[in-house]
Design an enzyme around this catalytic site. Structure first.
Site, PDB file in Angstrom:
ATOM      1  N   CYS A  85      -4.106  -4.724  -3.083  1.00 23.72           N
ATOM      2  CA  CYS A  85      -4.115  -3.430  -2.398  1.00 23.72           C
ATOM      3  C   CYS A  85      -5.293  -3.296  -1.433  1.00 23.72           C
ATOM      4  O   CYS A  85      -5.386  -2.304  -0.709  1.00 23.72           O
ATOM      5  CB  CYS A  85      -4.112  -2.301  -3.419  1.00 23.72           C
ATOM      6  N   HIS A 334       1.045   5.099  -0.648  1.00 19.08           N
ATOM      7  CA  HIS A 334       0.276   3.877  -0.872  1.00 19.08           C
ATOM      8  C   HIS A 334       1.123   2.628  -0.600  1.00 19.08           C
ATOM      9  O   HIS A 334       1.480   1.904  -1.519  1.00 19.08           O
ATOM     10  CB  HIS A 334      -0.261   3.891  -2.313  1.00 19.08           C
TER      11      HIS A 334
END
Lengths: 388, 388
Positions: A85, A334
């Site tokens: 991420c 996200h």
């Protein structure tokens, strides 16, 4: 090292974008940044692209040449980075260094991820590839469960409450109301969070950031030419990076993300600022507990006092240190490979004073904090309205 | 820019290594390079890691922190790059630039791939993720078929023969006899190639590089400190990089890999050498036709005369321009993310004069050529025994 400035930003809406492919998302965000920066395609000397796992989500690797081709700059130097991420946070760091050290003068940095073409269990599997496959994921540990362990330990060790975690989600949803690019634009209450389904005790559905599609890009250049392109250049004044054990169980204290502490220390040192100097921050709230950790590990409060900081509303827009005015990962969305650069888009927008109803007043210095996995990697950047 | 030297190399055996995981392979190669360079773990300031698709092959992303952790250097700055089969060539370029431009003094660059834990059709699928998913792979085009198109067109356009293609495989298998790390250490004949099963006409099984496990690493440092660590430093004197369309059908002439031409031009210019100055080269022979293209696009012969070059035995060890003394991808093996750095390991070994029975005599200047996909990305590096 030369000074470096951000001269353009672009971002797609984040969400379930079923009519757009990975390449479409990237090109849409890139064209916005190019227009915003008033550069020509031919001015761009290299692309740095963060993407976690297009191989798993859309059966596409070789993401760099693909996106260069579809943007219309085939032939160009192109680098794709992966750090789960934190993939595009790492891409930004490399891009920044490449301009600061004189390899290039103008580059485009972007991040993109297309996550909604598969089922939710498949996405959960793909995300778990950021953990230790042999010791964590193989044995069934997914990210909600790993962050649940952290949350439970933080509650035990520091008395952090379920309500304090909920307040992070409530704040970020409120901020996202004013972000037209955010995935979730609706207010939620503490009760909504506490009554939402349990995902991994003590974390509930509304403690978790969503699965999203999206892309974000910025254009950076050597500072001496920035005003040719932009009236509001934003300067990159600090960059820090660190890694940690891939497995959570190998850390001495799971309530500390050591990679955050180390990366932040590097970035503060380079920028010659302290936590108290930060006017606005975008931090990696993949789960509500992660934002509490970030407060502490970035030095916005003492260790263990993250819950108190949210109770005192100090991280609200208007508070002492507003955090995630964009809505954060929780409410803005996200798309994992895009998140690092999307945080930078928000901070640049804030420092330019262009954030509309979510504007933090008099924001001079901003920080972005992007982690991979349970903090096995971390990248921190610091930005300023003025050259240092 | 500062001069940069390679001071240590390491490489696992390539092959079907069922008792070793991705992390084991990387650590094994890294420890060899560290021993070879006489550096301490604490001297290493950053890792640059090339890996194409551990997500698909072993369900593991976040490859950088994982490998840093298992090497015992958790915390360190770590960058993973992906550019399909050129992943570790790109990692090397970034590492080289980071040292040349002063970001780091000593770094480790490695590549690793673990491909044999899945079935061959699965591996073929994963490799096809380096092509254009929407226009090529989705419609059934895999890499043997794409290179078969190139081969067929090259035969039509330049009269290249089936036997000339076979001679590439025969040469590379012969060279690999003397490489203890090679996957295939047995001689083959032209007849063996011509009688092997058709994979995608005109390419047969023995025209194709294998599916392999393996890792390769090198340690580089600023040249001024290289002799503290090594009596035989090898200098990096040129680096070039380029991309091209992701899909083969978008090129004006599929018998030219434009990214090779462009990357080579950059590398030659930086190194201030010409093709005739290269004493030994490791080129990207994923299929026999790819080595023929490399001869031409790197300037070792005129366009269309690659077949003649192999006929004249000029690329044999002892010829005018020995190519793939290691055995190449064809016989040494092709763990895709490791290949770029493995080529560098071979060139450094040759320039040090340590290649044993496969040694190219008086090798002063060597070149590596690493492509991704059908040449949608390419990285070329040039090395020298002496500083330039």
């Amino acid at each position: 090292m030369r000074d470096v400035a951000v001269i353009g930003v672009g971002m797609t809406k984040f969400g379930e974008l079923w009519d757009k492919q990975l390449r479409d998302l990237f090109v849409e965000a890139a064209i916005q940044a190019i227009d915003d920066a008033n550069v020509d395609l031919k001015d761009i000397q290299a692309l740095f692209i963060g993407n976690m796992s297009a191989g798993l989500w859309v059966e596409q690797e070789h993401v760099g040449p693909l996106l260069a081709d579809y943007l219309g700059v085939k032939g160009i130097h192109t680098y794709r980075t992966e750090s789960a991420c934190a993939s595009s946070g790492v891409a930004f760091r490399l891009a920044f260094m490449s301009v600061a050290l004189g390899l290039y003068d103008i580059v485009l940095v972007g991040g993109a991820e297309k996550m909604t073409d598969v089922t939710a269990p498949e996405s959960t599997h793909h995300l778990a590839c950021a953990a230790d496959r042999e010791w964590e994921a193989f044995n069934g540990a997914t990210f909600p469960s790993l962050f649940a362990l952290i949350a439970r330990r933080h509650m035990y060790q520091y008395g952090t409450t379920r309500e304090q975690l909920a307040k992070v989600a409530v704040k970020n949803h409120k901020n996202a109301l004013y972000n037209p690019k955010a995935q979730f634009r609706r207010e939620i209450t503490i009760e909504d969070v506490l009554e939402s389904p349990i995902v991994a005790d003590p974390l509930r559905l509304l403690d978790c950031s969503p699965i999203s599609d999206g892309a974000a890009t910025v254009i950076i250049c050597k500072a001496e030419i920035a005003r040719k392109f932009s009236d509001t250049p934003v300067y990159v004044i600090g960059s820090g990076m660190a890694t940690d054990t891939i497995a959570l169980h190998d850390r001495p204290d799971i309530t500390v993300l050591y990679a955050t502490v180390k990366a932040a220390k590097e970035a503060y040192k380079m920028a010659r600022v302290e936590p108290k100097d930060i006017d606005v921050a975008e931090v990696h709230d993949c789960f509500t507990i992660a934002e509490i950790l970030a407060y502490e590990d970035l030095g916005f409060c003492k260790k263990g006092e993250g819950g108190k900081l949210i109770d005192e509303e100090e991280t609200e827009i208007g508070g002492r240190i507003p955090v995630n005015p964009s809505g954060g990962l929780k409410a803005k969305g996200h798309p994992v490979g895009a998140t690092g650069v999307a945080q930078i888009v928000e901070i640049v927008t804030q420092l330019r004073g262009e954030a509309g109803k979510r504007q933090v007043s008099n924001a001079e210095i901003g920080l972005t904090h992007n982690i991979g996995g349970t903090g096995s990697s971390c990248v921190v950047h610091i930005f300023s309205r003025s050259k240092r």
